[in-house]
Design a protein around this motif. Structure first.
Motif, PDB file in Angstrom:
ATOM      1  N   LEU A  31      -1.017 -43.056 -14.635  1.00  0.00           N
ATOM      2  CA  LEU A  31      -0.246 -42.956 -13.395  1.00  0.00           C
ATOM      3  C   LEU A  31      -0.013 -41.495 -13.037  1.00  0.00           C
ATOM      4  N   GLN A  32       0.362 -40.687 -14.035  1.00  0.00           N
ATOM      5  CA  GLN A  32       0.585 -39.279 -13.708  1.00  0.00           C
ATOM      6  C   GLN A  32      -0.736 -38.583 -13.386  1.00  0.00           C
ATOM      7  N   PHE A  38       3.487 -29.889 -18.144  1.00  0.00           N
ATOM      8  CA  PHE A  38       2.813 -30.846 -19.005  1.00  0.00           C
ATOM      9  C   PHE A  38       3.765 -31.353 -20.086  1.00  0.00           C
ATOM     10  N   MET A  67       7.607 -37.953 -14.217  1.00  0.00           N
ATOM     11  CA  MET A  67       6.249 -38.475 -14.309  1.00  0.00           C
ATOM     12  C   MET A  67       5.516 -38.391 -12.987  1.00  0.00           C
ATOM     13  N   LEU A  68       6.238 -38.669 -11.881  1.00  0.00           N
ATOM     14  CA  LEU A  68       5.556 -38.787 -10.599  1.00  0.00           C
ATOM     15  C   LEU A  68       5.484 -37.467  -9.843  1.00  0.00           C
ATOM     16  N   LEU A 116      -1.348 -38.879  -9.746  1.00  0.00           N
ATOM     17  CA  LEU A 116      -0.587 -37.905  -8.970  1.00  0.00           C
ATOM     18  C   LEU A 116      -1.074 -36.485  -9.185  1.00  0.00           C
ATOM     19  N   PHE A 117      -1.721 -36.263 -10.318  1.00  0.00           N
ATOM     20  CA  PHE A 117      -2.292 -34.947 -10.585  1.00  0.00           C
ATOM     21  C   PHE A 117      -3.441 -34.669  -9.612  1.00  0.00           C
ATOM     22  N   PHE A 133       2.726 -24.384 -15.312  1.00  0.00           N
ATOM     23  CA  PHE A 133       1.808 -25.514 -15.436  1.00  0.00           C
ATOM     24  C   PHE A 133       1.959 -26.160 -16.809  1.00  0.00           C
ATOM     25  N   PRO A 181       3.156 -33.797 -11.933  1.00  0.00           N
ATOM     26  CA  PRO A 181       1.716 -33.570 -11.807  1.00  0.00           C
ATOM     27  C   PRO A 181       1.340 -32.908 -10.488  1.00  0.00           C
ATOM     28  N   VAL A 182       2.115 -33.207  -9.451  1.00  0.00           N
ATOM     29  CA  VAL A 182       1.795 -32.634  -8.140  1.00  0.00           C
ATOM     30  C   VAL A 182       1.988 -31.122  -8.151  1.00  0.00           C
ATOM     31  N   ALA A 190      -3.681 -36.154  -6.743  1.00  0.00           N
ATOM     32  CA  ALA A 190      -3.233 -36.454  -5.385  1.00  0.00           C
ATOM     33  C   ALA A 190      -3.249 -35.259  -4.424  1.00  0.00           C
ATOM     34  N   PRO A 191      -2.745 -34.070  -4.815  1.00  0.00           N
ATOM     35  CA  PRO A 191      -2.740 -32.966  -3.848  1.00  0.00           C
ATOM     36  C   PRO A 191      -4.134 -32.649  -3.327  1.00  0.00           C
ATOM     37  N   LEU A 203       1.145 -45.183 -18.231  1.00  0.00           N
ATOM     38  CA  LEU A 203       1.987 -44.162 -17.607  1.00  0.00           C
ATOM     39  C   LEU A 203       1.228 -42.845 -17.493  1.00  0.00           C
ATOM     40  N   LEU A 238      -0.821 -29.377 -10.250  1.00  0.00           N
ATOM     41  CA  LEU A 238      -2.079 -29.128  -9.574  1.00  0.00           C
ATOM     42  C   LEU A 238      -1.913 -28.070  -8.485  1.00  0.00           C
ATOM     43  N   LEU A 263       7.110 -39.565 -20.397  1.00  0.00           N
ATOM     44  CA  LEU A 263       6.309 -40.734 -20.781  1.00  0.00           C
ATOM     45  C   LEU A 263       6.854 -41.344 -22.071  1.00  0.00           C
ATOM     46  N   ILE A 271       6.103 -33.873 -18.616  1.00  0.00           N
ATOM     47  CA  ILE A 271       5.457 -35.167 -18.381  1.00  0.00           C
ATOM     48  C   ILE A 271       5.367 -35.957 -19.682  1.00  0.00           C
ATOM     49  N   GLY A 311       2.360 -46.551 -22.732  1.00  0.00           N
ATOM     50  CA  GLY A 311       2.286 -45.093 -22.646  1.00  0.00           C
ATOM     51  C   GLY A 311       1.023 -44.633 -21.950  1.00  0.00           C
TER      52      GLY A 311
END
Ligand SMILES: [Cu+2]
Lengths: 534, 215
Positions: free
Chosen positions: B34-35, A165, A206-207, B38-39, A161, A210-211, B41-42, B31, A214, A172, A168, B28
């Motif tokens: 944006l993340q 971070f 970035m996209l 998605l954090f 985790f 995060p998934v 999102a689940p 962005l 979590l 960024l 990410i 920044g």
């Protein structure tokens, strides 16, 4: 500060170990990443050798089944999360991205240093498990086993985790840098393709990251609170975990391979002395791969019980990955065609990459095809396939880049012949290790067991010998480079006669990279514009 | 590090102007948000899947939440978004005192939100309305109802954690504002915090109907 004498550079403008630990210079931070990832690479490699040694013969040699499970979990977790994911983007990317853009630093230098420490914190958390009850879930943490096992799963989840971070934050930082800090004249169409590849990688980071972050958090909560979302016993859905996991982990494959492609994109034109064939095609193909990578995750789950319709769609979409990938390979080959090719070490690694990556990519098609995958899923065929792309692809390309940029960031030349021999040894060792695994997998040998039927002994032994050959090649590479740092000849500012900006300053560069801000007037691979006599 | 002087704030050496730095920070921050999407999102996907699978359980469980407290918190957060926007506006115009007051109001509203949440949580814990394996409430019929509370605690917990982080950042920004760090030429941190705060509020705007208002 660009000093008066050429001797002032980023390595010596401040002294003492403290100046390294609190440095905001992207090149120094890149070197910190490089050193850390290489140390972890050796650790992961030791685990690989332990596995291969145990597999020398059927039955137990020195590892129990439990210890074997732990060894492959550590090998996978270290290599994926701690080595290959940050290897090119964070280490080489940090050193090169601002220089190739002709700027003094990344957009947020403090954030950059923070990312490094966050990454190290995550790595340490993950490795702390060694001192508790270890890990045995495999790097995929599939539920429900990861919920029930008695090993230190929460600690490694926290580690992954935290490392996510860091990824990410780096992504960024790089995206903003590419958008906001390009040198005058450096239009999008003049960007080196390495930058394009890093940029696409950063978008995926970035996209997708995060998934997984979590998801890993929820998995930890399964263990702490028993929330049951991924636990069938409490009414949840373990396959949902697999969906979330692969929604990240398939794109993660491209976090590993796109920067690798970026390096190949730099090396091949320079050592062929030719303009990149189809610059825009090569740039757009990278984004094609990045976009498609988000909609194919289900190909890891053909045998998980997801619906036939889903299987069919994921299989079809996966085939589309071959199109942009094919464009890339075609572009590299076409760039070399009628070029004046020379075979320095970076180019040798790039050629190895081409061969190995092609094998890795084509065997991927077998796995993307539904009918064959049902037979091949969870066999050694899969192991061989992803090692051909991750090790053969990402690590070979990394080594190409490491040798290519070594004179720049160290200021020293390595000796060419030993490095070339080391490359050859790595290449041979790699194929000897993993070719037999395709054969074993095709015959149905499942992965992740310490034991196997005796008829596979010969193939397993060939594979183990190969692993040791790789180890020799890697050791030799390290020796050549470390020797060069201390005893190597001084490197000129542009030993390969390349055009991209990082070569237009001293080796090693100044603290602020360039004496005066560079102005770009040509494309990154316009070798035909160079004066004759190069 | 060599920094270039422009009034109170010095922009970093690799930027060309204060605006260049501000602009980069803003990209920044977007962005980052944006993340963040998605954090979360689940959890939203998990919510959707479980609700489609077990609509009755979600219907039953939602009635056990107090929609009045949820609505109160919604109003509190929307108001805090307003005070935050006013704080950003005040610092852009260089009105130091106003900006400090609006930041303080935002912090107070955030604390009110957490206090209401605290009472909601203690009530739920007391009744045994807990994540699946700890669930001990006797009054529900549908066997999957406990899963709703797993989702509920994960979603609101994660959101509450973001509020907590936000309070920390807001206090820091307020102290800096008080010290006179910001002016018409430099208000980047206030604006960035504002973006973050609006995002956190926006998440709640989705959570409230999804969790409290299933009828
Ligand atoms: Cu995949």
């Amino acid at each position: 500060m660009s000093g008066s004498a050429a001797e002032t550079n980023y390595l010596n403008h401040q002294k003492g170990w403290k100046s390294w630990l609190i440095t905001l210079d992207h090149k120094r931070i890149g070197l910190l990443y490089l050193a850390s990832t290489l140390v972890f690479f050796l650790m992961g490699g030791v685990f690989a050798l332990i596995l291969r040694t145990e597999l020398w013969s059927p039955n137990k040699i020195f590892l129990t089944a439990d210890k074997y499970n732990q060894a492959f979990t550590y090998h996978g977790t270290i290599m994926v999360f701690m080595v290959i994911l940050p290897l090119i983007p964070s280490a080489l990317g940090n050193i090169l991205l601002p220089m190739q853009l002709g700027t003094k630093d990344v957009a947020f230098p403090r954030l950059n240093l923070l990312s490094y420490y966050v990454y190290m914190l995550g790595a340490i958390l993950a490795l702390l498990t060694l001192f508790f009850s270890g890990l045995d879930t495999g790097w995929t943490f599939y539920t429900p086993y990861s919920i029930r096992t008695g090993t230190s799963t929460i600690l490694v989840l926290a580690g992954a985790f935290v490392m996510g971070f860091a990824a990410i934050l780096t992504a960024l930082n790089f995206i903003v840098t590419v958008h906001k800090l390009r040198a005058p004249g450096l239009t999008w169409g003049r960007l080196p393709l390495f930058i394009w590849c890093l940029y696409a990688t950063n978008i995926i980071q970035m996209l997708a990251t995060p998934v997984i972050a979590l998801t890993l958090f929820l998995l930890a909560m399964e263990r702490v609170l028993g929330i049951g979302i991924f636990d069938a016993a409490l009414g949840g859905d373990p396959v949902l975990f697999q969906h979330f996991f692969w929604f990240y982990s398939h794109p993660a494959v491209y976090i590993m391979i796109l920067p690798a492609m970026g390096i190949i994109n730099e090396v091949i034109p320079v050592f062929s002395r030719k303009n990149m064939f189809g610059y825009w095609g090569m740039a757009v193909a990278v984004f094609g791969i990045a976009i498609v990578s988000f909609v194919v995750w289900g190909h890891h789950m053909f045998t998980s019980g997801q619906s036939t319709t889903a299987n069919f769609i994921f299989s079809l979409l996966t085939m589309f990955v071959a199109v942009p990938t094919g464009i890339k390979v075609f572009g590299w080959v076409a760039t070399m065609y009628k070029g004046s090719i020379t075979f320095e070490t970076p180019m040798l690694y790039a050629l190895s990459f081409l061969f190995v990556f092609l094998v890795g990519g084509l065997t991927g098609m077998f796995l993307a095809t539904l009918a064959t995958d049902v037979h091949l899923a969870d066999t050694y065929f899969v192991v061989a396939h992803f090692h051909y792309t991750m090790v053969g692809g990402a690590v070979m390309a990394f080594l190409a880049g490491l040798h290519y940029w070594f004179p720049k960031f160290s200021g020293k030349m390595y000796s060419e012949l030993p490095a070339q021999i080391a490359c050859l040894i790595v290449f041979i060792g790699f194929n000897v290790t993993f070719m037999p695994q395709f054969l074993m997998g095709a015959r149905g040998l499942p992965r992740r067991y310490y034991d196997y039927p005796p008829e596979f002994t010969t193939l397993h032994q060939i594979s183990t010998v190969g692993a040791y050959i790789i180890a020799i090649g890697v050791a030799m590479t390290f020796w050549v480079l470390i020797y060069a740092i201390f005893k190597g000849k001084k490197a000129s500012s542009n030993p390969w006669n390349a055009i991209t900006l990082e070569w237009q300053t001293t080796s090693p560069p100044y603290h602020e990279n360039f004496e005066v801000e560079p102005v770009v007037t040509t494309g990154p691979y316009d070798f035909h514009l160079l004066e004759k006599g190069d | 590090m060599t920094n270039v002087e422009t009034g109170k704030h010095q922009y970093a050496h690799h930027f060309k102007s204060a605006y260049h730095e501000f602009d980069s920070c803003k990209v920044g921050m977007w962005l980052f948000l944006l993340q963040e999407v998605l954090f979360f999102a689940p959890l939203f996907v998990g919510y959707a899947i479980l609700r489609i699978l077990y609509p009755d359980a979600f219907w039953e469980a939602s009635h056990l939440l107090d929609w009045k407290l949820g609505a109160l918190n919604t109003i509190v957060l929307i108001t805090s978004s307003l005070t935050m926007a006013l704080a950003v506006n005040a610092s852009q115009r260089g009105l130091k005192d106003k900006s400090v007051i609006y930041l303080a109001l935002t912090i107070i509203l955030a604390l009110v939100f957490l206090i209401v949440k605290y009472f909601e949580y203690t009530h739920k814990i007391h009744d045994g309305l807990l994540p699946a394996s700890l669930y001990s409430y006797e009054g529900t019929i549908h066997p999957k109802t406990p899963l709703f509370f797993s989702i509920y605690f994960m979603m609101t917990g994660l959101h509450g954690f973001h509020i907590l982080i936000g309070i920390g950042v807001l206090i820091w920004i307020m102290l800096r504002a008080k010290r006179g760090d910001f002016g018409t030429d430099y208000y980047t941190p206030v604006e960035m915090t504002g973006l973050y705060w609006h995002f956190v509020d926006l998440v709640w705007i989705y959570l409230f109907p999804l969790l409290y208002l299933i009828r």
